[in-house]
Design a protein around this motif. Structure first.
Motif, short mmCIF file in Angstrom:
data_model
loop_
_atom_site.label_atom_id
_atom_site.label_comp_id
_atom_site.label_asym_id
_atom_site.label_seq_id
_atom_site.Cartn_x
_atom_site.Cartn_y
_atom_site.Cartn_z
N LEU A 73 0.86 -1.18 0.00
CA LEU A 73 0.00 0.00 0.00
C LEU A 73 0.89 1.23 0.00
O LEU A 73 1.68 1.44 0.92
N GLU A 74 0.79 2.01 -1.07
CA GLU A 74 1.67 3.16 -1.23
C GLU A 74 1.36 4.27 -0.23
O GLU A 74 2.26 4.98 0.22
N LYS A 75 0.09 4.43 0.13
CA LYS A 75 -0.31 5.54 0.99
C LYS A 75 -1.32 5.02 2.00
O LYS A 75 -2.42 4.63 1.64
N GLY A 76 -0.93 5.02 3.27
CA GLY A 76 -1.82 4.52 4.31
C GLY A 76 -1.09 4.42 5.63
O GLY A 76 0.01 4.96 5.81
N SER A 77 -1.71 3.73 6.56
CA SER A 77 -1.12 3.56 7.90
C SER A 77 -0.96 2.08 8.19
O SER A 77 -1.63 1.23 7.57
N PRO A 78 -0.09 1.72 9.16
CA PRO A 78 0.10 0.30 9.48
C PRO A 78 -1.20 -0.41 9.84
O PRO A 78 -1.36 -1.60 9.54
N SER A 79 -2.15 0.29 10.44
CA SER A 79 -3.41 -0.35 10.83
C SER A 79 -4.21 -0.83 9.62
O SER A 79 -5.04 -1.72 9.74
N ASP A 80 -3.95 -0.21 8.46
CA ASP A 80 -4.67 -0.63 7.25
C ASP A 80 -4.35 -2.05 6.84
O ASP A 80 -5.13 -2.70 6.14
N LEU A 81 -3.19 -2.56 7.26
CA LEU A 81 -2.74 -3.88 6.83
C LEU A 81 -2.59 -4.85 7.99
O LEU A 81 -2.00 -5.92 7.84
N ASP A 82 -3.12 -4.50 9.15
CA ASP A 82 -2.99 -5.36 10.33
C ASP A 82 -3.84 -6.62 10.20
O ASP A 82 -4.83 -6.67 9.47
N ALA A 83 -3.45 -7.60 10.98
CA ALA A 83 -4.24 -8.83 11.22
C ALA A 83 -4.56 -9.60 9.95
O ALA A 83 -5.61 -10.20 9.81
N MET A 84 -3.66 -9.59 8.99
CA MET A 84 -3.85 -10.37 7.77
C MET A 84 -2.66 -11.31 7.59
O MET A 84 -1.55 -11.01 7.99
N SER A 85 -2.91 -12.44 6.93
CA SER A 85 -1.86 -13.45 6.80
C SER A 85 -1.06 -13.26 5.51
O SER A 85 -1.08 -14.12 4.62
N TYR A 86 -0.41 -12.13 5.39
CA TYR A 86 0.46 -11.88 4.24
C TYR A 86 1.61 -10.99 4.70
O TYR A 86 1.55 -10.36 5.76
N ARG A 87 2.63 -10.93 3.86
CA ARG A 87 3.73 -10.02 4.12
C ARG A 87 3.38 -8.68 3.50
O ARG A 87 3.00 -8.62 2.33
N ALA A 88 3.52 -7.62 4.27
CA ALA A 88 3.03 -6.32 3.83
C ALA A 88 4.17 -5.32 3.67
O ALA A 88 5.13 -5.32 4.44
N ALA A 89 4.05 -4.48 2.66
CA ALA A 89 4.94 -3.34 2.47
C ALA A 89 4.09 -2.09 2.46
O ALA A 89 3.00 -2.07 1.88
N LEU A 90 4.56 -1.04 3.09
CA LEU A 90 3.78 0.17 3.25
C LEU A 90 4.63 1.38 2.91
O LEU A 90 5.81 1.43 3.23
N GLY A 91 4.03 2.35 2.23
CA GLY A 91 4.70 3.61 1.95
C GLY A 91 5.16 3.74 0.51
O GLY A 91 5.07 2.79 -0.27
N PRO A 92 5.63 4.93 0.14
CA PRO A 92 6.08 5.16 -1.24
C PRO A 92 7.14 4.16 -1.67
O PRO A 92 8.07 3.86 -0.94
N GLY A 93 6.98 3.62 -2.87
CA GLY A 93 7.94 2.65 -3.38
C GLY A 93 7.63 1.21 -3.03
O GLY A 93 8.34 0.29 -3.46
N SER A 94 6.55 0.98 -2.28
CA SER A 94 6.25 -0.39 -1.85
C SER A 94 5.82 -1.26 -3.04
O SER A 94 6.13 -2.45 -3.09
N ALA A 95 5.12 -0.68 -4.00
CA ALA A 95 4.73 -1.47 -5.18
C ALA A 95 5.95 -1.89 -5.98
O ALA A 95 6.00 -2.99 -6.55
N VAL A 96 6.94 -1.03 -6.02
CA VAL A 96 8.18 -1.34 -6.75
C VAL A 96 8.86 -2.55 -6.15
O VAL A 96 9.40 -3.41 -6.86
N ARG A 97 8.82 -2.67 -4.84
CA ARG A 97 9.43 -3.82 -4.17
C ARG A 97 8.78 -5.12 -4.61
O ARG A 97 9.45 -6.14 -4.78
N LEU A 98 7.46 -5.10 -4.81
CA LEU A 98 6.77 -6.32 -5.24
C LEU A 98 7.08 -6.67 -6.69
O LEU A 98 6.94 -7.84 -7.09
N ALA A 99 7.50 -5.68 -7.48
CA ALA A 99 7.79 -5.93 -8.90
C ALA A 99 8.98 -6.86 -9.08
O ALA A 99 9.16 -7.45 -10.14
N SER A 100 9.80 -7.01 -8.04
CA SER A 100 11.00 -7.84 -8.15
C SER A 100 10.78 -9.27 -7.66
O SER A 100 11.70 -10.08 -7.66
N LEU A 101 9.56 -9.60 -7.24
CA LEU A 101 9.29 -10.95 -6.75
C LEU A 101 9.45 -11.98 -7.86
O LEU A 101 9.33 -11.68 -9.05
#
Length: 409
Positions: A73-101
């Motif tokens: 999630l490029e723009k949000g708060s940690p609470s937006d991604l809490d309590a879910m069973s996945y690895r999360a990236a938050l903040g500007p550039g987070s989508a770019v990090r997933l592009a390298s998977l």
């Protein structure tokens, strides 16, 4: 020769080899339709990652349904991604990090210049990219195609176009030799104003420009269609994707939006691609290439009349501005794209009249020689610097509507 690449295909003997995909821009128009395709064919896909800009609620809903290993999630708060069973990236550039998977296909549905970094990261990581972000090629076409390994459709290329027009051309080129191709055809709907008298365009507001006659798209892309800037960007995209000179890319207005593109050959014959205006078709083809899947689209009707016309470039100045910027190369395409993004945003905010979108772009292009060296735009830093200067120039050219209104009185 343009030919099928060696992407992994499904085991036709009954095996369950799925295409592993990362969807960048999952809450936007392209991303939502991609997930519709996957929802229809869960046996063909595994969603590894989802990335969104700021719609945390929809991203959470998508993650609950498709169970990706990663979300961003490029723009949000940690609470937006809490309590879910996945690895999360938050903040500007987070989508770019997933592009390298490590995935089979990265679908880049990020809107605007922001998508360039993800395209570069995915290609540099060795991933195949199903590209719906035309700005990647507008701003850094030569660099991106170098990273991709060659023109789309060539044996080494890792770039698959998802725009409906470029997907159509891509399919028409299969099995042909470059020397056989005389012209690339890009069709345009003409948007909501193609038949509108010029004097009425001064009074066209965002609510009018967003009424596209055939396609359902995001707000920015819909305005680009109304100005025909989208077709100018697509001319640049076709030039880079298929390695053809600008004078061999022809734009024709096809109001029915059934023929999406084609190829004219040296012998005078032509191959056209026709389909109902349903983005699920090029999206599914981009994710499954070289295979196809039934996504529930209506078949083409051959009872209706298809018409073709020349663009009204005298009124819709963004198209010729884009073509000239593409031919000039260097910093000009970057500046044009940046100025357009700013001008469209200002129009949607009510600070510009419709014809003034082209005025702003033209003013910025005149200032490009002052933006510094553009000899080598093969780094994000270099491209970002030109983009920043062009945005600043565009903002200087878009004063508040209140002051403009007072001046007119």
């Amino acid at each position: 020769m343009y030919e099928l690449s060696s992407l992994p295909t499904r085991d036709r003997s009954g095996g369950k080899l799925k295409r592993r995909v990362a969807i960048l821009g999952s809450t936007g128009s392209i991303g939502r339709q991609a997930l519709d395709v996957i929802r229809t064919h869960p046996d063909l896909f595994e969603v590894v990652a989802l990335a969104a800009h700021s719609n945390a609620e929809l991203l959470r809903s998508q993650a609950e349904e498709f169970s990706p290993q990663y979300v961003a999630l490029e723009k949000g708060s940690p609470s937006d991604l809490d309590a879910m069973s996945y690895r999360a990236a938050l903040g500007p550039g987070s989508a770019v990090r997933l592009a390298s998977l490590d995935v089979d296909v990265v679908l880049n549905g990020i809107v605007g210049f922001a998508g360039l970094a993800a395209t570069v990261e995915a290609l540099e990581s060795g991933n195949t990219v199903a590209l719906a972000n035309k700005e990647s090629l507008v701003a850094a076409g030569e660099w991106v195609m170098e990273l991709a390994g060659g023109p789309a459709g060539s044996p080494e290329s890792r770039l698959i176009p998802v725009d409906s027009e470029h997907s159509a051309i891509f399919q028409c080129l299969h099995g042909t030799h470059e020397r056989e191709v005389s012209q690339i055809l890009l069709t345009a709907s003409g948007g909501p104003f193609f038949e509108t008298p010029q004097e009425r365009l001064n009074h066209a507001g965002p609510e009018d420009a967003l009424k596209h006659p055939t396609w359902e798209m995001g707000r920015k892309v819909t305005i680009d269609s109304a100005t025909m800037m989208n077709k100018g960007l697509e001319v640049m995209e076709a030039h880079h994707l298929f390695g053809v000179p600008y004078d061999r890319v022809k734009v024709v207005v096809h109001r029915q939006s059934v023929v999406h593109g084609g190829v004219v050959f040296e012998d005078g014959s032509a191959v056209l691609h026709a389909a109902q205006p349903d983005m699920r078709l090029p999206i599914s083809y981009g994710m499954l290439y070289p295979e196809r899947a039934d996504v529930g689209a209506e078949p083409v009707s051959f009872e209706a009349t298809w018409t073709f016309a020349e663009p009204r470039s005298d009124v819709f100045r963004c198209l010729p501005l884009a073509v000239e910027a593409g031919k000039a190369g260097g910093a000009y395409p970057v500046a044009l794209n940046a100025a357009n993004e700013v001008a469209v945003e200002r129009f949607l905010d009510g600070a510009l009249e419709f014809p003034e979108i082209a005025d702003v772009i033209e003013e910025v292009l005149e200032r490009v020689p002052n933006f510094g060296s553009a000899d080598n735009l093969k780094s994000l830093q270099a491209v970002n610097e030109i983009d920043r200067r062009a945005r600043e120039a565009a903002l200087e050219s878009t004063p508040l509507r209140e002051s403009r209104g007072e001046a007119r009185r």
